[in-house]
Design an enzyme around this catalytic site. Structure first.
Site, PDB file in Angstrom:
ATOM      1  NE  ARG A   1      46.124  32.410  55.130  1.00 23.83           N
ATOM      2  CZ  ARG A   1      46.287  33.686  54.725  1.00 23.83           C
ATOM      3  NH1 ARG A   1      45.053  34.362  54.401  1.00 23.83           N
ATOM      4  NH2 ARG A   1      47.124  34.447  54.697  1.00 23.83           N
TER       5      ARG A   1
ATOM      6  CB  SER B   1      39.460  40.328  49.852  1.00 30.93           C
ATOM      7  OG  SER B   1      39.577  39.319  50.816  1.00 30.93           O
TER       8      SER B   1
ATOM      9  CG  ASP C   1      40.513  41.529  52.897  1.00 29.98           C
ATOM     10  OD1 ASP C   1      39.481  42.197  52.398  1.00 29.98           O
ATOM     11  OD2 ASP C   1      41.257  41.529  52.324  1.00 29.98           O
TER      12      ASP C   1
HETATM   13  C1  BGC Z   1      39.600  44.742  47.215  1.00 28.83           C
HETATM   14  C2  BGC Z   1      38.775  44.790  48.442  1.00 28.83           C
HETATM   15  C3  BGC Z   1      39.893  44.330  49.587  1.00 28.83           C
HETATM   16  C4  BGC Z   1      41.440  44.860  49.695  1.00 28.83           C
HETATM   17  C5  BGC Z   1      42.180  44.235  50.448  1.00 28.83           C
HETATM   18  C6  BGC Z   1      40.837  45.424  47.250  1.00 28.83           C
HETATM   19  O1  BGC Z   1      41.295  45.119  45.870  1.00 28.83           O
HETATM   20  O2  BGC Z   1      38.540  45.538  46.268  1.00 28.83           O
HETATM   21  O3  BGC Z   1      37.536  44.040  48.550  1.00 28.83           O
HETATM   22  O4  BGC Z   1      39.392  44.403  50.756  1.00 28.83           O
HETATM   23  O5  BGC Z   1      41.693  44.600  48.017  1.00 28.83           O
HETATM   24  O6  BGC Z   1      42.297  42.709  50.219  1.00 28.83           O
END
Ligand code: BGC
Length: 414
Positions: free
Chosen positions: A57, A103, A157
């Site tokens: 996004r 994320s 995130d």
């Molecule tokens: C990532 C995290 C992320 C989570 C939710 C996981 O696979 O390692 O950094 O916050 O997914 O998106």
């Protein structure tokens, strides 16, 4: 058993924060350099990029102090009306601060310097692991000559979600995602974050709890299927998050069919194909037996009413395990915050996002939380697409802290 899981995670949180123990800790406890949650006074225009779930996004976020409203254009960056009709220099000279939600587990060295440790959730782009993703982003933007950005704040995130919910509800000090992947962050006392310098105040820690169990600490609760799916990494994430729940159910159904407990022992092509049992089927089936019958027919299976009931039970079991494990982990965090602050009772808000949380009934998670964290009263603040907005808010908080720091420094030098 859930209390036991929570106790094991409690130990792992301490290992992850430790000066000498964090390198090998399965729960990484990554410092985020986010030192404060919003106080609601942040304002201005910001850009936000959000990469890491199912979608990418691009947002234009405006924070308005008085109403605390987030006005956003998403996907396409809209230019505010005032700027469209305003002086040309406004456009030319305008470089908006950028919040970047990324994320994945990153070793953050500063708010704008962040090294990708490894990809998760099926991402595999080459030559990014071990590199500073903010630098890669800046280089990519630089290649588009007409595009300029101001300072960058990079967040996970979970952090974006906490900040976005915290803008509206200032008692929000935890961010949790249960979507494609799962993870949570929370505000930790700096004196406990032994892996970095400084004793004062708090810092948001990205737990990366998806890696819990990767040192086999959960061996006694790992099933054959989870071990098969995990290939030694992200065990906890695989028992909880959306990318895997559908596949787990499929593998259970295949095994039961092979054992002649379902569908008269006949596996259809779709049931035999990885990825064909979507995670969204689980909540649909949990909603009622009629949905179960429809989905089984679509999967080309020959079923009888008992088969449909058994499939319903399997879905309920897998989604309950996800909810209960999540509760055990979240309880560990709220209990830790309560102990850190030496409180008899903690009232706190958890900012939550992710399709798995939004699409499943949350009663099981909440019931388990009441048992596992009886001295904490938790409000769940569910917010859709909050992580992108939250990155913009993080950029705003960073700006506010910088301004108040420079005012303080000027006053001190006067
Ligand atoms: C990532 C995290 C992320 C989570 C939710 C996981 O696979 O390692 O950094 O916050 O997914 O998106």
């Amino acid at each position: 058993m859930l209390q036991e899981v929570s106790a094991r995670l409690r130990k792992d949180l301490i290992r992850g924060l430790g000066k000498h123990s964090h390198h090998k800790a399965p729960v990484k406890m990554l410092p985020t350099f986010v030192r404060a949650t919003p106080d609601g006074t942040e304002k201005g225009d910001f850009l936000a990029l959000d990469l890491g779930g199912t979608n990418f996004r691009v947002l234009h976020v405006r924070l308005e102090e008085a109403q605390k409203v987030l006005k956003m254009g998403s996907q396409i960056c809209t230019i505010p009306q005032a700027m469209m009709v305003g002086k040309g220099e406004q456009l030319k000279g305008q470089t908006l601060p950028l919040g970047f939600t990324f994320s994945f587990p990153c070793e953050q060295l500063e708010i704008d310097k962040s090294i990708l440790i490894h990809w998760t959730k099926g991402f595999k782009c080459s030559e990014v692991e071990g590199k500073d993703v903010v630098q890669l982003l800046k280089e990519a933007i630089h290649r588009k000559r007409d595009c300029h950005i101001g300072s960058v704040a990079m967040v996970n995130d979970t952090v974006g979600t906490m900040m976005s919910c915290g803008y509206i509800d200032q008692s929000c000090e935890i961010g949790m995602i249960i979507g494609t992947g799962t993870n949570a962050c929370y505000m930790e006392e700096m004196k406990n974050v032994k892996r970095i310098e400084g004793e004062d105040g708090r810092m948001c820690i990205n737990t990366e709890w998806g890696g819990f169990g990767d040192d086999r600490s959960l061996a006694d609760i790992l099933t054959e299927i989870i071990t098969h799916l995990s290939r030694s990494c992200d065990h906890f994430e695989k028992m909880i998050s959306g990318m895997y729940l559908g596949e787990i159910v499929r593998l259970v159904l295949v095994k039961m069919t092979k054992d002649k407990l379902l569908f008269k022992g006949q596996i259809s092509k779709a049931l035999g194909t990885p990825g064909q049992f979507e995670t969204k089927f689980i909540s649909e089936i949990e909603d009622g037996l009629e949905n179960a019958m429809k989905i089984l027919t679509e999967l080309g299976l020959v079923w009888d009413p008992v088969d449909a009931s058994v499939v319903h039970l399997v879905c309920d079991t897998i989604s309950s395990r996800s909810a209960h494990l999540c509760a055990a982990a979240l309880a560990t965090l709220v209990n830790r915050i309560r102990n850190n602050r030496k409180l008899d009772h903690l009232e706190t808000t958890v900012g939550v996002d992710g399709t798995v949380y939004r699409k499943h009934p949350t009663s099981k998670l909440q019931k388990a939380m009441r048992l596992l964290a009886p001295q904490c009263n938790i409000t769940f603040f569910v917010s859709e697409d909050s992580s992108g907005k939250g990155a913009a808010i993080t950029a705003a908080v960073a700006q506010r802290l910088k301004k108040s720091c420079s005012t303080m420094c000027t006053k001190a030098s006067e």
